[in-house]
Write a protein that holds these residues in place. Structure first.
Motif, short mmCIF file in Angstrom:
data_model
loop_
_atom_site.label_atom_id
_atom_site.label_comp_id
_atom_site.label_asym_id
_atom_site.label_seq_id
_atom_site.Cartn_x
_atom_site.Cartn_y
_atom_site.Cartn_z
N ALA A 145 0.84 -1.19 0.00
CA ALA A 145 0.00 0.00 0.00
C ALA A 145 0.88 1.24 0.00
O ALA A 145 2.02 1.23 0.49
CB ALA A 145 -0.93 0.01 1.21
N GLU A 146 0.33 2.31 -0.55
CA GLU A 146 1.07 3.57 -0.63
C GLU A 146 0.07 4.71 -0.76
O GLU A 146 -0.95 4.59 -1.44
CB GLU A 146 2.00 3.56 -1.84
N LEU A 147 0.38 5.82 -0.11
CA LEU A 147 -0.29 7.08 -0.39
C LEU A 147 0.67 7.86 -1.27
O LEU A 147 1.69 8.35 -0.80
CB LEU A 147 -0.61 7.86 0.88
N GLY A 148 0.37 7.95 -2.55
CA GLY A 148 1.32 8.52 -3.48
C GLY A 148 0.68 9.44 -4.49
O GLY A 148 -0.52 9.35 -4.78
N GLY A 149 1.50 10.31 -5.06
CA GLY A 149 1.02 11.25 -6.04
C GLY A 149 0.88 10.63 -7.42
O GLY A 149 1.70 9.80 -7.83
N MET A 150 -0.17 11.01 -8.12
CA MET A 150 -0.32 10.64 -9.52
C MET A 150 -0.96 11.83 -10.24
O MET A 150 -1.56 12.72 -9.62
CB MET A 150 -1.14 9.37 -9.70
#
Length: 416
Positions: A140-145
């Motif tokens: 899991a990741e909270l990431g920018g796209m």
């Protein structure tokens, strides 16, 4: 008097007076509450978060991170850029390029702002040999796209060009795929209940016509049947819509609606047989894994836009920008109130002080009516070392130790 950092004088009390409106438009209310704003020098679809909004966002991110950890996820971080070759391999370049920003030439190589996190997670999976004993592997990741959205569809936080996505991918044996899809739905529904979100409907988003979708009818049929079976086994009524799937596979979309009835997708679960093959993923002692994509709360921007409208700015205590305001009756109680504020901050509460020189007690209470806990400090509270806790609905919780108040203001195991 600014009740919340980044807010304008009286913003929160003004917002409360507007709660009788049928619609809480997040574009208006979010700015009035000091949640977010925009600037033409930054650009359309690129909002920035003000201190109150950053506090809400951080509370949600911490909650989801812990929820995922408790459910067997390992957290990773990956770059927001990738070579064009990466997206050619994943299939995004062939099927999704029109929604991507153009490549940037750096050192003779083309780099692209990523439109999704899944190619990076596929590479993390294949960074070493995997055993069947490691599966299911939940990342899991909270990431920018980044999505190259046309200007005409942008609006507030609900449709933006830079998205902080709560994303996750489960790599599992084929026979475990249905179980992992159902587990992802459990996670989504638990988070929605905690956030105060009610789904408008469940949608099974299927393949459409044309080159946008991978041309593999057998793969689509297998994936669609799996998702349909999971929804039926869970007793979830759903609509099936052609042309709404991802380019590589079908998905379960959990739809939300704003007060005007406009729908959007928040959380998703997808089954992907395509990218594991494209990246030649495998594991020792088994066949190619299935990649289950899932987003528990979707993009943080759209989520917060919805929460502003759902709660009208009166967020649950655990995510409120300011959880407690300390209200001394007079200047005589100011030293004790300042000490109480210090103890609140040390206990982990987001708290602030509203001293007597800002108006009568009633006026200060009205100015902070969106704050979940109002801690009134008079002579009796000075003597006891506690505070009389007033709730924002006007109820009284009595005197309460700071530690108990802090425990009630956490998302797990509390009533806040």
């Amino acid at each position: 008097m600014a009740c919340f950092p980044g807010g304008r004088p009286g913003a929160w009390s003004f917002a409360l007076s507007q709660e009788r409106m049928i619609m809480n438009d997040h574009r208006r209310l979010g700015r009035e509450l000091g949640i977010f704003d925009t600037d033409p020098l930054i650009g359309s679809g690129l909002p920035y978060w003000l201190p109150a909004g950053s506090a809400v966002r951080k509370a949600i991110e911490d909650y989801v991170h812990e929820l995922e950890r408790r459910n067997g996820y390992q957290h990773v971080n990956s770059p927001v850029l990738g070579k064009r070759e990466l997206y050619e391999r994943s299939g995004h370049w062939a099927h999704y390029a029109e929604d991507m920003f153009p490549p940037m030439l750096v050192g003779g190589e083309e780099f692209v702002l990523r439109p999704s996190l899944c190619p990076h997670h596929a590479l993390i999976y294949r960074s070493r040999r995997r055993s069947h004993r490691e599966l299911p592997l939940r990342l899991a990741e909270l990431g920018g796209m980044y999505r190259s959205e046309p200007s005409g569809v942008l609006g507030g936080l609900s449709r933006v060009r830079a998205i902080q996505l709560n994303d996750g991918h489960v790599f599992c044996a084929p026979e475990r795929a249905a179980e992992e899809v159902s587990a992802a739905l459990d996670l989504i529904e638990a988070a929605h209940a905690r956030l105060g979100i009610r789904a408008a409907r469940y949608r099974l988003s299927l393949r459409g016509e044309g080159a946008k979708f991978v041309d593999d009818p057998g793969m689509w049929a297998r994936s669609e049947a799996l998702l349909r079976d999971v929804l039926n086994e869970r007793g979830r009524d759903h609509d099936e819509e052609r042309g709404e799937g991802a380019f590589y596979g079908p998905k379960i979309d959990i739809q939300i609606a704003d007060p005007a009835g406009r729908e959007s997708t928040l959380s998703t679960v997808q089954v992907d047989y395509f990218q594991p093959e494209r990246f030649d993923l495998g594991y020792v002692g088994g066949e190619r894994p299935v990649m289950v994509h899932r987003s528990v709360v979707g993009g943080i921007e759209r989520l917060v836009a919805h929460l502003i409208e759902v709660h009208g700015g009166a967020f649950p205590a655990w995510m409120a920008p300011v959880q407690a305001v300390v209200l001394p009756l007079s200047d005589a109680e100011l030293p004790a109130a300042s000490d109480l504020l210090r103890r609140c901050l040390e206990a982990g509460l987001r708290a602030e002080l509203a001293p007597a020189d800002r108006g009568s007690l009633g006026a200060r209470i009205r100015a902070h009516r969106l704050v979940p806990y109002q801690l009134v400090v008079g002579p009796r509270e000075v003597a006891s070392g506690r505070a009389a806790v007033r709730l924002r609905d006007g109820g009284q919780a009595g005197e309460m130790p700071v530690e108990q108040l802090a425990a009630q203001s956490r998302p797990f195991g509390s009533i806040g």
